[in-house]
Design an enzyme around this catalytic site. Structure first.
Site, PDB file in Angstrom:
ATOM      1  N   SER A 111       0.821  -1.137  -0.119  1.00 60.34           N
ATOM      2  CA  SER A 111       0.348  -0.165   0.526  1.00 60.34           C
ATOM      3  C   SER A 111       0.820   1.361   0.049  1.00 60.34           C
ATOM      4  O   SER A 111       0.051   2.603  -0.859  1.00 60.34           O
ATOM      5  CB  SER A 111      -1.030   0.277   1.033  1.00 60.34           C
ATOM      6  OG  SER A 111      -0.047  -0.310   2.567  1.00 60.34           O
ATOM      7  N   HIS A 132      -5.351  -3.425  -3.305  1.00 59.47           N
ATOM      8  CA  HIS A 132      -4.687  -2.580  -4.079  1.00 59.47           C
ATOM      9  C   HIS A 132      -5.029  -2.545  -5.258  1.00 59.47           C
ATOM     10  O   HIS A 132      -4.429  -2.351  -6.685  1.00 59.47           O
ATOM     11  CB  HIS A 132      -3.581  -1.944  -3.442  1.00 59.47           C
ATOM     12  CG  HIS A 132      -3.399  -0.711  -2.644  1.00 59.47           C
ATOM     13  ND1 HIS A 132      -4.179   0.220  -2.049  1.00 59.47           N
ATOM     14  CD2 HIS A 132      -3.435  -1.008  -0.880  1.00 59.47           C
ATOM     15  CE1 HIS A 132      -4.217   0.795  -1.057  1.00 59.47           C
ATOM     16  NE2 HIS A 132      -4.077  -0.331   0.131  1.00 59.47           N
ATOM     17  N   LYS A 135     -11.350   0.567  -2.344  1.00 61.55           N
ATOM     18  CA  LYS A 135     -10.204   1.500  -2.847  1.00 61.55           C
ATOM     19  C   LYS A 135     -10.568   1.727  -4.875  1.00 61.55           C
ATOM     20  O   LYS A 135     -11.779   1.726  -4.974  1.00 61.55           O
ATOM     21  CB  LYS A 135      -9.518   0.685  -2.921  1.00 61.55           C
ATOM     22  CG  LYS A 135      -9.252   0.912  -1.100  1.00 61.55           C
ATOM     23  CD  LYS A 135      -7.350   0.384  -1.038  1.00 61.55           C
ATOM     24  CE  LYS A 135      -7.452  -0.161   0.943  1.00 61.55           C
ATOM     25  NZ  LYS A 135      -8.310   0.650   0.918  1.00 61.55           N
TER      26      LYS A 135
HETATM   27  C1  LIG Z   1      -2.894  -4.016   2.220  1.00 64.80           C
HETATM   28  C2  LIG Z   1      -4.878  -2.777   2.317  1.00 64.80           C
HETATM   29  N1  LIG Z   1      -5.437  -3.920   3.039  1.00 64.80           N
HETATM   30  C3  LIG Z   1      -6.915  -3.699   3.913  1.00 64.80           C
HETATM   31  C4  LIG Z   1      -6.551  -1.921   4.108  1.00 64.80           C
HETATM   32  C5  LIG Z   1      -8.192  -1.595   5.144  1.00 64.80           C
HETATM   33  O1  LIG Z   1      -9.162  -2.033   3.413  1.00 64.80           O
HETATM   34  P1  LIG Z   1      -9.999  -0.669   4.571  1.00 64.80           P
HETATM   35  O2  LIG Z   1     -10.090   0.661   4.188  1.00 64.80           O
HETATM   36  O3  LIG Z   1     -11.530  -1.449   3.153  1.00 64.80           O
HETATM   37  O4  LIG Z   1     -10.827  -1.134   5.943  1.00 64.80           O
HETATM   38  C6  LIG Z   1      -5.943  -1.146   3.449  1.00 64.80           C
HETATM   39  C7  LIG Z   1      -6.074   0.347   3.497  1.00 64.80           C
HETATM   40  O5  LIG Z   1      -5.241   0.627   3.367  1.00 64.80           O
HETATM   41  C8  LIG Z   1      -5.336  -1.952   2.948  1.00 64.80           C
HETATM   42  O6  LIG Z   1      -3.616  -1.004   2.031  1.00 64.80           O
END
Ligand SMILES: Cc1ncc(COP(=O)(O)O)c(C=O)c1O
Length: 394
Positions: free
Chosen positions: A175, A203, A235
């Protein structure tokens, strides 16, 4: 008692103080932050679907039929037909047997990891995994071993030293760096060492792979190679929520055991209906993805010509590496003076000494938007060599 005010002050002194901007209007490509209109390069709405007409029409249509609130948890009486339809849609989208809809990606990671590993088990986690994976590992009470970022050889050594139930977990697309995990190699070592592979493709979904089906399908891997696939819907898909997809047994087991699925109110069913419409747009979104790819290449070529240090990323996440917290804040502020919003990302979100500007591109941007960002970066380049004022303002 702990002095919280003092801890906040220490954060300010270190250039680590965090603030929230007050946003008005839709997100992409221009938003209003604290009353000022800014061209944004920091949302995760990679395909520009967060304000897509079809999704919003699907939401409007569903609302009078199903109401607004989730009203109950799934296992009591909150599991609506709309949720069921979305889960079937997600299973088909990911080419898997079954899927389970979670409220957020954070909750999916916490729930899935803590359900699939426990005391006496070992979890192997990439050093740059997302915070929700780290917290899921802690919640599981399993032994956690972190391997160097993307280092499959180091992981394999650790796996060969370990007996008992083993779970390997990785972001699909990282991320904060935007690079892609070595999924084929990870699948190979997991098979060889009888470890369960969990990939969080938050992502990658919508952006990578055939019809946006994600990094795992882009790598040509199937359910047997990556038995546990997590994806988020807030996203690339442009709505909200998350899912895990895998075998029927896996999903049945998670319904029994994933606490963040069981002990929480179901997401509004109308949102599930809107997400189905969004998945249609994702699947037919090759033009959006081609446009996005062209923007990524345009940005990379331009930023590198200006002498900025980028990461090795071909995804919409294009961090500009800075290092020092204050310099990252100063560059972000200089860009804001030019009417652009690019947030500075600092520790602990990224490792110490690796502060950066996390530029994210979206299909909602135009080439002219990217050129405007590049012109602003050219104008602000001197910030990197100037002595930067150490005042926490952003
Ligand atoms: C790799 C990753 N997993 C999970 C999440 C969390 O997702 P959510 O925003 O739906 O809670 C993020 C959020 O930025 C992320 O970058």
């Amino acid at each position: 008692m702990r002095d919280f005010a003092k801890e906040i002050e220490q954060r300010k002194q270190a250039g680590l103080y965090r603030t929230r901007r007050l946003i008005a209007g839709p997100q992409q490509p221009t938003l209003t932050a604290d009353g000022r209109s800014l061209l944004s390069f920091c949302s995760n709405d990679y395909l520009g679907l967060a304000s897509h007409g079809e999704n919003m029409r699907a939401l409007e249509q569903a609302l009078p039929e199903v109401g607004l609130g989730g009203a109950a948890s799934h296992l009591v009486c909150g599991h609506h037909e709309a949720h069921h339809r979305l889960e079937q849609r997600l299973a088909a989208f990911t080419r898997r047997s079954s899927a389970l809809f979670f409220s957020t990606g954070y909750m999916a990671n916490m729930g899935v990891i803590s359900a699939l590993a426990g005391r006496g088990d070992t979890i192997f986690s990439d050093r740059l995994n997302h915070a929700s994976i780290i917290d899921g590992c802690i919640l599981s009470r399993a032994r956690v071993r972190r391997y160097a970022h993307g280092d499959v050889a180091a992981l394999e050594t650790m796996l060969s030293e370990t007996s008992g139930h083993k779970l390997v977990v990785t972001d699909g697309v990282f991320s904060m760096d935007g690079d892609i995990a070595p999924l084929t190699e990870l699948a190979r070592v997991c098979k060889a060492h009888d470890a369960l592979l969990v990939v969080d493709d938050a992502h990658g979904v919508g952006v990578l792979g055939p019809q946006g089906r994600g990094s795992v399908l882009e790598a040509g891997l199937c359910q047997e190679d990556v038995p546990v696939l997590i994806g988020t819907l807030g996203k690339g898909v442009g709505t909200s929520g998350a899912f895990v997809a895998g075998s029927d047994v896996l999903i049945d087991y998670l319904v029994q055991k994933a606490r963040t699925y069981i002990y929480t109110t179901a997401m509004p069913p109308a949102l599930a209906a809107a997400t189905c419409a969004s998945l249609d747009a994702v699947e037919s979104g090759d033009e959006r993805r081609a446009h996005l790819d062209a923007l990524i290449q345009r940005f990379r070529a331009g930023a590198q010509d200006l002498g900025y240090e980028l990461m090795s990323s071909r995804t919409p996440i294009q961090p500009i590496m800075i290092g020092d917290n204050w310099t990252a804040l100063a560059l972000s502020r200089a860009l804001e003076d030019e009417g652009l919003l690019v947030t500075a990302i600092r520790p602990p979100t990224v490792p110490e000494g690796e502060a950066r500007l996390r530029v994210t591109l979206s299909a909602a941007h135009t080439e002219a938007d990217v050129d405007r960002l590049l012109r602003a970066l050219a104008k602000s380049r001197s910030v990197l060599s100037e002595a930067v004022a150490r005042e926490p303002a952003l």
